[in-house]
Scaffold this motif. Sequence first.
Motif, short mmCIF file in Angstrom:
data_model
loop_
_atom_site.label_atom_id
_atom_site.label_comp_id
_atom_site.label_asym_id
_atom_site.label_seq_id
_atom_site.Cartn_x
_atom_site.Cartn_y
_atom_site.Cartn_z
N ASP A 76 65.18 79.68 8.02
CA ASP A 76 66.20 79.14 8.94
C ASP A 76 67.41 78.56 8.23
N GLY A 113 63.68 84.46 13.21
CA GLY A 113 64.65 84.29 14.30
C GLY A 113 66.00 84.08 13.64
N HIS A 114 66.85 85.08 13.70
CA HIS A 114 68.15 85.01 13.02
C HIS A 114 69.25 84.87 14.07
N ALA A 151 64.27 79.11 16.17
CA ALA A 151 64.89 80.17 16.97
C ALA A 151 63.83 81.11 17.56
N ARG A 206 62.06 71.34 14.10
CA ARG A 206 61.96 71.51 12.65
C ARG A 206 61.91 70.13 11.98
MG MG Z 1 65.30 81.52 11.72
#
Ligand code: MG
Length: 423
Positions: free
Chosen positions: A13, A40-41, A299, A305
């Motif tokens: 991330d 997850g971009h 994401a 986080r």
């Molecule tokens: Mg990510």
Amino acid sequence: MAVDLLLGLQWGDEGKGKIVDVLTSNYNIIARFQGGPNAGHTLVFNGMKHVLHTIPSGIFHESAKNLVGNGVVIDPVIFKKELDKLEEQNVDYRKSLLISRKAHLILPTHRLLDAASETAKGKAKIGSTLKGIGPTYMDKTGRNGIRVGDLELKDWKDKYRALANKHEAMIAFYDVKIDYNLEELETEFFNAVETLKSLTFIDSEEYIYQAQKNGESILAEGAQGSLLDIDFGTYPFVTSSNTTAAGACTGLGIAPNKIGDVFGIFKAYTTRVGSGPFPTELFDEDGARMAKVGHEFGATTGRARRCGWLDLVALKYACQVNGVTKLMMMKADVLSGFKSLKVCTAYNYQGKEITHLPYNIEAHNVSPIYTDFKGWKEDLTAMEDISTIPNELNTYIDFLEKELDIPITLVSVGPDRKQTIFR
Ligand code: MG
Ligand code: GDP
Ligand code: IMO
């Protein structure tokens, strides 16, 4: 032409998706080399936010081909959802999206196995995204997996059935309760497989080889981060693939001597989602502020986080194992308004000061030793030129650059494509 790599240097991330999108106009091909929908971009442009899980982050540029490499694991169900979203936005992916025949498939029972394994671990759970990543790579290395190329064979469903039956027996072996309706999951899966089959499957290592020979430029996009690498990460709290530079060789078929630049991406602080050691983790107001200002929620899973100061010991280690040639610092804007900042420059390891990453960085072994920096008040999010950034941020960057001995070539000051300052 050499292949450039872009990868995360922390626990994922870092902002890889944003930067791949920013750099795509310089490349003919963007290629994912490992991981799967655990990634997850996030990309932000024209006031829209897009989250990609398996599809490379160059997909919004018409000029580039986007390859899902052999090292990636694909869940057809999640893949279809990603395609549906692209369609909603009128992205014409049919010509530009290519899939390696050697990529492995995540079956519904892989996801169930992931859940069973995590539940059985109880408090010792990895904190997996539960996308079936571990079980799929286990079947790959155990030589039981089903690959994209198998979908072109007449009898692939027999192979599927045999493997799914075996998985069901394994799920029963775990002494935990997992509720599922396999019939429903399979209907969704086989439907999604048909969509996958409508795309272009290729012998990707040959494609990559010819592209290099023809002088095409290639950027390999990493997923997760170096500290989640199966070999070099904080094992067992890692993912099940090589997230480091070597993973691009095996995950795409790139020869090691054909690698050009290695772009290492890091946040100006540190985050981690899931379980595992995190020496610079903060449990105070500073950590809460990073989480709030940085919108630090996963994401893929939406989980909060964990946040902490920048860990230079770990960052140096990641630069070493990857051979990073250029650094990119993300989310500098999130640190605006802190009176002072800390960077961990050494560890106290069992009573001794060390500057390398030891075998075990659990809290009982390691405590961080910090160097303090003066903070800055200015909002960075509208800044476009490196000459306008506050002196205190310059001091912070210069210090990191000197310690790591690698140039920091980009500073990111917001999630949008445009909020990117080259240096
Ligand atoms: Mg990510
Ligand atoms: P990836 O997995 O490495 O692609 O990163 P993620 O997309 O999971 O997480 C990065 C998050 O930070 C996303 O929400 C991005 O939109 C956001 N982001 C990226 N760069 C910046 C930045 O420079 N500043 C801020 N505030 N947010 C950023
Ligand atoms: P991107 O590409 C952050 C973490 C999970 C868990 C561990 C194992 O978006 O940076 P897995 O699902 O692989 O079995 O989970 O790895 N993890 C990530 N953390 N970013 C990611 O990807 C991650 N992919 C997996 O939270 O701790």
